[in-house]
Design a protein around this motif. Structure first.
Motif, PDB file in Angstrom:
ATOM      1  N   TYR B 287       0.771  -1.253  -0.053  1.00  0.00           N
ATOM      2  CA  TYR B 287       0.033   0.141  -0.003  1.00  0.00           C
ATOM      3  C   TYR B 287       0.895   1.170   0.168  1.00  0.00           C
ATOM      4  N   PRO B 318      -1.897  -0.548  -4.686  1.00  0.00           N
ATOM      5  CA  PRO B 318      -3.094   0.695  -4.145  1.00  0.00           C
ATOM      6  C   PRO B 318      -2.750   1.783  -3.678  1.00  0.00           C
ATOM      7  N   ILE B 320      -3.885   4.878  -1.343  1.00  0.00           N
ATOM      8  CA  ILE B 320      -4.673   5.506  -0.636  1.00  0.00           C
ATOM      9  C   ILE B 320      -4.535   6.950  -0.254  1.00  0.00           C
ATOM     10  N   ILE B 330     -13.937  14.937  -8.556  1.00  0.00           N
ATOM     11  CA  ILE B 330     -12.509  14.189  -8.313  1.00  0.00           C
ATOM     12  C   ILE B 330     -12.405  12.867  -9.293  1.00  0.00           C
ATOM     13  N   GLU B 331     -13.411  12.641  -9.982  1.00  0.00           N
ATOM     14  CA  GLU B 331     -13.475  11.372 -10.882  1.00  0.00           C
ATOM     15  C   GLU B 331     -12.042  11.052 -11.585  1.00  0.00           C
ATOM     16  N   TYR B 334      -9.446   9.328  -9.617  1.00  0.00           N
ATOM     17  CA  TYR B 334      -9.472   7.609  -9.627  1.00  0.00           C
ATOM     18  C   TYR B 334      -8.978   7.293 -10.894  1.00  0.00           C
ATOM     19  N   SER B 339      -6.806   4.779  -5.567  1.00  0.00           N
ATOM     20  CA  SER B 339      -7.842   3.732  -5.235  1.00  0.00           C
ATOM     21  C   SER B 339      -8.743   3.977  -4.356  1.00  0.00           C
ATOM     22  N   GLY B 340      -8.259   4.843  -3.469  1.00  0.00           N
ATOM     23  CA  GLY B 340      -9.634   5.366  -2.454  1.00  0.00           C
ATOM     24  C   GLY B 340      -9.241   6.783  -1.636  1.00  0.00           C
ATOM     25  N   ILE B 341     -10.061   7.612  -1.652  1.00  0.00           N
ATOM     26  CA  ILE B 341      -9.964   8.935  -1.049  1.00  0.00           C
ATOM     27  C   ILE B 341     -10.568   9.173   0.202  1.00  0.00           C
ATOM     28  N   PHE B 342     -10.041   9.532   1.247  1.00  0.00           N
ATOM     29  CA  PHE B 342     -10.580   9.564   2.640  1.00  0.00           C
ATOM     30  C   PHE B 342     -10.428  10.786   3.240  1.00  0.00           C
ATOM     31  N   ILE B 369      -8.821   2.822   8.499  1.00  0.00           N
ATOM     32  CA  ILE B 369      -8.964   2.303   7.291  1.00  0.00           C
ATOM     33  C   ILE B 369      -7.936   0.844   7.417  1.00  0.00           C
TER      34      ILE B 369
END
Lengths: 378, 378
Positions: B287, B318, B320, B330-331, B334, B339-342, B369
């Motif tokens: 990660y 991935p 994060i 914010i398409e 990706y 991989s992921g936005i937090f 997470i």
């Protein structure tokens, strides 16, 4: 193919459980078009509970004429689910606060209509009744409902009458024999997420009376009425349940459910999970998505996410909680089985602004979790 | 065992990149005590960049006496990393805005000291120089630095002088031969995250002059000085680079880097990734965690997370992103490989309140997470 169960509580004041289900489903579907998605809108016992059960399980909505809060005639409804064996009633359908807007007076209102709904459901063959307590305008401890189903309340002079909040104090004697024959072979569950006792400082009148229109003087009057009822029932039915958790819910309806109907008071979420046979749905599920307006562990009772976690943990299915705010000290939530907790707050703004963008934020939050899931699973 | 690379940008005004690395590491370590964790604080070219490189790669910090913004003697530093072959300079070390607090005047300040730092690094054997542009108090288009390294600027009368922002207009002729011999065999990279051209409405003077103390009149004066320099260099060096992206960074230092030093202007994050050999670190990584104060795709250039995504996507690791705010649309993030936005926003409060709890929120967000990762990976 993957299987998702969606079972979110409402975000109070922002989105209903059903609306959240539909937004979650859209975001999942976009990322996994082939997924099996089962949506279970959560009934909390208040307004909308019947529709939530019908949505989740299918069934029939029955409309009949009953007595309203002021003994006026009105149309009210309940649901029959589970192949005709289970009746679902929300007491707010004929004893709800919105029905008395501008004329609320918990001394005079009755739950009589609720008893009529119950009776109708039993007559149509229901062998289990789920009664949602919540949003009531009454303070009669369910005496009205009991009267509708055959209980007889007499005053000092021996005259029978239907007690309301203000006349509970006149009850001298209760005969529940007619009631009991009605209830034979019928299981009753009352959905109740609060802990309050029947009377006293934390009782129904003191805590909930004011929002039903009671002045401080009326609150005292209602409170002694509840105390008096309890004294009569202690003597006549040998009951001691005024301190039972939830006895003070819905103007003492929780107490009435226990005393008159022998119902079980159960957390709403457990009732929902049992009714939809959640444990069976969990078989083969890959993910459960739940959520609520704010997750915290200070008041575990009644919390939807925690209630679900107990089951998903046992079944070893990951539980994703999607919430508005995340409270402090939520360590316990993880311990109880929540796998991940994600707030929909995507920008730092106050609640009054956040709520306006809640739908879009929820969609994007679930979308993000799905994308992330995809990347991690790879 | 799992391998994590941490490479977050700072959350401007809240947490430094190094601080974020340490909080992330703590939260990961709690959940996976045995993990291999590599922290790479991100240098952005401004103050703290040298320390960030030294922290990420190890090396030597060199302190020498050079000329400050007003040609005063002062101590400044640079770093030598990469086994002595790479010098890292932040121009703010001797031409930074904090050095002239209360007496800022971009007509008079110089980058002379920056040239001295560069010269010293080359003399000590560096064959590559990384120069962080950012936080400058100058508007001399790097003429001072060029002079320090051997360029000769002459006025109409044929007298040599060291131009500053206010005297660029007096340059009649430039001789860069001395400069070129110094730079032989040396690769130069300038870290530059902005797109502004040298002069004009979006140029160095108009956009950044005011924050360096320039009044509207002075801005015009500085702007024509930059234009004049460009005319001279167009004629003498056959260069046409005033419109190059980033030429207007750091008071025209971007232009000077191109014109005098033949440097490459590169996004800060790419410089960092190349320098730490990020692609090699990615081998075997499970990660990558990055982040920034706000993620959006309106200004892709200079964005740390997007810069990293290009590499992680290729390596199929991935990525994060943990951020303060998540912008709209914010398409693209990706698509570029995130991989992921937090967001670390766990409650709906304004930024002024959110920033106070940012450290704890960041910790809990990474913790969540990690817990979720554990549940999903199972």
């Amino acid at each position: 193919m993957s299987k998702f169960l969606l079972i979110p509580d409402s975000f109070k004041g922002t989105m209903s459980s059903e609306e959240i289900c539909s937004i979650m489903e859209k975001a999942i579907r976009k990322n996994r078009p082939e997924a099996e998605i089962i949506s279970i809108p959560v009934a909390d016992g208040g307004e909308g509970s019947v529709d939530a059960f019908l949505k989740a399980m299918g069934g029939e909505k029955v409309t009949i004429r009953v007595k309203g809060p002021y003994f006026e005639d009105m149309e009210a409804f309940y649901g029959i689910i589970g192949a005709g064996r289970v009746g679902v009633i929300e007491m707010s359908a004929c004893a709800g606060l919105p029905l008395v807007e501008g004329k609320a007076d918990p001394r005079k209102t009755t739950t009589y209509g609720v008893g009529q709904l119950m009776e109708d459901a039993i007559r149509r063959g229901c062998r289990k009744l789920i009664i949602g307590l919540g949003g009531s305008c009454t303070n009669d401890a369910g005496a009205g409902a009991a009267a509708a189903m055959g209980a007889v309340f007499c005053d000092k002079a021996g005259n029978s009458f239907i007690p309301t909040g203000g006349t509970l104090k006149n009850i001298e004697h209760v005969d529940t024999s007619g009631l009991l024959s009605q209830l034979k072979g019928v299981e009753l569950v009352a959905m109740c997420d609060i802990d309050n006792p029947l009377y006293g400082e934390k009782g129904a009148a003191h805590v909930f009376g004011p929002q039903k229109g009671a002045t401080p003087e009326i609150v005292e009057e209602l409170d002694s009425g509840l105390q008096h009822l309890d004294q009569v029932l202690q003597k006549e039915l040998k009951l001691s349940i005024a301190e039972a958790k939830g006895a003070g819910s819905a103007g003492g309806m929780g107490y009435g459910m226990l005393a008159f109907f022998g119902a079980a008071l159960q957390m709403g979420i457990d009732t929902v999970l049992d009714t939809v046979k959640f444990d069976e749905l969990l078989v083969g599920a890959d993910y459960v998505l739940s959520g609520e307006g704010k997750i915290d562990t200070q008041s575990i009772r009644g919390k939807v996410v925690i209630g679900i976690a107990k089951r998903t943990k046992k079944a070893k299915v990951p539980l994703i909680a999607i919430v508005g705010d995340i409270g402090d000290d939520i360590e316990e939530a993880y311990e109880k089985g929540v796998s991940g907790i994600f707030s929909i707050n995507r920008v730092a703004v106050e609640y009054k602004d956040a709520r306006k963008r809640a739908r879009e934020d929820l969609y994007l939050t679930v979308d993000n979790i799905m994308r992330y899931m995809q990347a991690i699973e790879k």
